[in-house]
Design an enzyme around this catalytic site. Structure first.
Site, mmCIF file in Angstrom:
data_model
loop_
_atom_site.group_PDB
_atom_site.id
_atom_site.type_symbol
_atom_site.label_atom_id
_atom_site.label_comp_id
_atom_site.label_asym_id
_atom_site.label_seq_id
_atom_site.Cartn_x
_atom_site.Cartn_y
_atom_site.Cartn_z
ATOM 1 N N CYS A 8 -30.056 44.850 3.553
ATOM 2 C CA CYS A 8 -30.094 43.446 3.136
ATOM 3 C C CYS A 8 -30.370 43.252 1.651
ATOM 4 O O CYS A 8 -30.400 42.114 1.176
ATOM 5 C CB CYS A 8 -31.109 42.696 3.986
ATOM 6 S SG CYS A 8 -30.812 42.941 5.746
ATOM 7 N N HIS A 32 -36.409 35.439 0.830
ATOM 8 C CA HIS A 32 -35.629 36.160 1.836
ATOM 9 C C HIS A 32 -35.729 35.403 3.161
ATOM 10 O O HIS A 32 -34.720 35.190 3.817
ATOM 11 C CB HIS A 32 -36.159 37.584 1.962
ATOM 12 C CG HIS A 32 -35.322 38.491 2.790
ATOM 13 N ND1 HIS A 32 -33.968 38.664 2.571
ATOM 14 C CD2 HIS A 32 -35.628 39.283 3.858
ATOM 15 C CE1 HIS A 32 -33.485 39.517 3.464
ATOM 16 N NE2 HIS A 32 -34.472 39.902 4.255
ATOM 17 N N HIS A 74 -28.553 34.923 8.667
ATOM 18 C CA HIS A 74 -28.774 36.142 7.880
ATOM 19 C C HIS A 74 -27.431 36.822 7.645
ATOM 20 O O HIS A 74 -26.771 37.277 8.587
ATOM 21 C CB HIS A 74 -29.724 37.082 8.622
ATOM 22 C CG HIS A 74 -30.340 38.135 7.746
ATOM 23 N ND1 HIS A 74 -29.683 38.713 6.686
ATOM 24 C CD2 HIS A 74 -31.565 38.716 7.773
ATOM 25 C CE1 HIS A 74 -30.466 39.595 6.111
ATOM 26 N NE2 HIS A 74 -31.622 39.618 6.747
#
Lengths: 234, 395
Positions: B145, B279, B316
């Site tokens: 990520c 995040h 996400h």
């Protein structure tokens, strides 16, 4: 599994230490991906040899060295990466089987870097790269870029490729057909080099390393290489 | 803005569609696109929800490469670069796993499989470079990520060190059955079908489509050809937790280190940051760890600076998260609108910062942080800055 021992420091070359793992030997013959010696296990990485191979070559490369803290960067490179985990997961899914929950965190190559970071206390930047061509040179170029940045003092460069199974074999065949010079190794190969200065690839890795595929030039930088059964030094 | 790495063009795709206006209508308007997945069969999975964009009726199934290519073409067009033959191509991606799925479905069905190479992560930057006649290196970043944030940092390093004047950096992830199955088996998905970053009732993440490409240039090169920078990237850093294979450090040690190093590179104090794009995955472990990291790195300023997670809106986007959220952050600075944390209703007491619940907030900071974290305990931070001339003239 043949390996180089952790090597003496060669600061004059920029290579502090290195290790190389290759799995050839009588007992590995005819067994794709098999090793002469079992790899030490890496907790929870049970499906594939990719992460245990990375962890072991790093342990051998870093043995006895303190690389903890933010001054150490890590660069992991692989063309196909962990094809075994990807294939097991995709085959299960295609067969209508339930996914193994352990595949969740093994699904990306950066997970093993977390294990390495914890074991050695490394808190610097960590990256995972892939490229169709020239990956060993690109890994060293990346190390050079990182060494130019504060507070990096050393870079651990790791190249790893598993013995290609059918899908990976097809990828390497399609690469060759498209004009790429990237060739697969004939078995699991992992190379780790700890660098403290920019390092260039050798112009020719030597014919004895041809079985290491595209990783041969990186392996040729290992300060000590082990003899291969029946074929002299690699 | 001189002697900086500047952004002169971008292209972006999320479940809301292509471009900045889609983000304004979605992310900045406080909407989300979560719904039942129809792209593949979810029978047998615990989860069934993701933020996906419908297939294009003209071209059919959405695939990674065409989406990435369109983003790159839009970025280069916005930058006014008809060609960039020396520009490295740096892409955060794990590869197109729909290729992997099809290959194995064919094998299981005892049919000849299709080509395998298009599924390789490294194939995407290579093909993009070939088709758009870009330069080298052509690298795929596979560090989960933080991958596309790392790709952007690599471009920054190449420009800052004088290796190149222009770099094409991005990332792509489209919701696919392979990763959906892995996250499902790992029980990572929100049980109630909503992503609720920093909320007391958050129960996990949901996946979302995403792709983004930015054209980075040296400020000198952009000025020489008369290009107007959209923003500058003045600080960047990656740092590791050295704590766990996948769980974040509970006190946010690695993320705090990345933020502090990025601020140090930018030569600014925490007080200079006017917005943080977090995040904020909405997982039980991430959000308090990230809150701790912000407190650790920003000190007393942590409670003053507005922070939002846009994953409650986009989902996400895995490897694409870094670059898409960089573009969202840049838009926030240029538009003077800070995006809200969609899904946040009742904050977790351990997540006690100003997380912009409800709706977008008007504000005109010059500098912002965008941060990400990924498997392996890897953490990234980018400092984005707009000049006085760059505020309020959103393209």
């Amino acid at each position: 599994m043949a390996s180089s021992p952790t090597t003496v420091a060669r600061h004059d070359t920029g290579i502090v230490s290195g290790a190389c793992l290759v799995p050839w030997g009588a007992r590995a013959e005819g067994l794709p991906g098999a090793a002469e010696v079992d790899l030490p296990p890496l907790p929870n990485f049970v499906v594939s040899r990719f992460s245990p191979l990375v962890a072991e070559v790093v342990r051998r490369c870093l043995a006895g060295r303190d690389v903890s803290g933010p001054a150490t960067a890590v660069v992991l490179g692989s063309v196909v990466a962990d094809a075994t985990t990807a294939d097991v997961a995709a085959r299960d899914l295609a067969s209508g089987n339930v996914h193994n929950p352990l595949l969740f965190f093994q699904s990306v190559p950066s997970s093993v870097l977390g294990a390495i970071a914890r074991e050695f206390g490394i808190t610097g930047p960590m990256t995972c790269l892939s490229a169709r061509d020239d990956l060993p040179r690109l890994l060293l170029d990346t190390a050079t870029l990182l060494l130019a940045e504060e507070p990096i003092e050393r870079v651990l460069v790791i190249g790893v490729e598993l013995e290609p199974q059918p899908r990976a074999q097809q990828i390497f065949a399609e690469l060759a057909a498209s004009g790429s010079t990237t060739r697969a190794p004939r078995g699991d190969v992992a190379v780790a080099l700890l660098l403290n200065r920019p390092v260039r690839l050798p112009e020719s890795p030597g014919t004895g390393l041809v079985d290491l595929g595209y990783l041969a030039p990186l392996a040729a930088l290992c300060p000590v290489t082990a003899p291969r059964q029946g074929e002299g030094a690699i | 803005m001189t002697d900086h790495v500047v952004i002169t063009g971008y292209g972006v795709f999320t479940a809301f569609g292509y471009g900045a206006d889609a983000l304004r209508r979605g992310v900045f308007a406080g909407r989300h696109r979560f719904g039942p997945v129809t792209r593949f069969d979810t029978t047998g999975f615990r989860g069934t929800i993701a933020a996906t964009h419908p297939a294009d009726p003209d071209v059919g199934e959405l695939r990674q490469y065409p989406v990435l290519r369109r983003c790159a073409e839009e970025a280069l067009a916005m930058a006014g670069l008809a060609e960039a033959p020396a520009a490295p191509v740096l892409v955060g991606t794990q590869g197109d796993h729909t290729v992997l799925s099809r290959w194995w479905r064919a094998v299981v069905a005892e049919e000849p499989p299709e080509a395998a190479l298009p599924g390789l992560a490294a194939h995407l930057p290579h093909q993009l470079g070939e088709d758009l006649r870009l330069g080298h290196p052509r690298l795929a970043f596979q560090n989960a990520c933080v991958a596309s944030a790392d790709a952007v940092m690599y471009g920054c390093r190449l420009i800052h060190s004088g290796h190149t004047e222009v770099a094409v950096c991005g990332g792509v992830y489209l919701v696919d059955q392979e990763f959906f199955a892995k996250f499902d088996s790992g029980r990572a998905f929100a049980r109630d079908g909503r992503v609720k970053p920093f909320d007391r009732s958050r129960s996990g993440l949901l996946l979302g489509d995403g792709a983004g490409v930015v054209v980075l240039e040296s400020a000198r090169h952009a000025a020489a050809r008369g290009a107007t920078p959209l923003a500058a990237i003045t600080g960047w850093a990656l740092a590791a937790d050295a704590y766990h294979v996948v769980r974040p450090h509970p006190e946010g040690a690695g993320l705090a280190a990345a933020i502090s190093q990025a601020l140090g590179r930018a030569g600014i104090a925490p007080e200079a940051i006017g917005y943080v794009n977090a995040h904020g995955t909405g997982t039980p472990a991430n959000d308090p760890a990230e809150t701790a990291a912000l407190r650790r790195a920003l000190g007393a300023h942590a409670t003053a600076v507005p922070v939002s997670s846009t994953k409650g809106s986009t989902g996400h986007m895995l490897e694409a998260s870094g670059v898409v959220e960089l573009i969202i952050t840049m838009l926030a600075l240029r538009d003077g609108q800070l995006p809200p944390t969609v899904g946040l209703v009742e904050p977790d007491p351990r997540c006690d910062l100003d997380y912009i619940p409800g709706e977008a907030r008007a504000a005109r900071p010059r500098r912002a942080l965008t941060v990400n974290a990924g498997f392996g305990g890897l953490n990234s931070a980018l400092v984005v800055e707009v000049g006085e001339e760059g505020i309020g003239d959103g393209e």
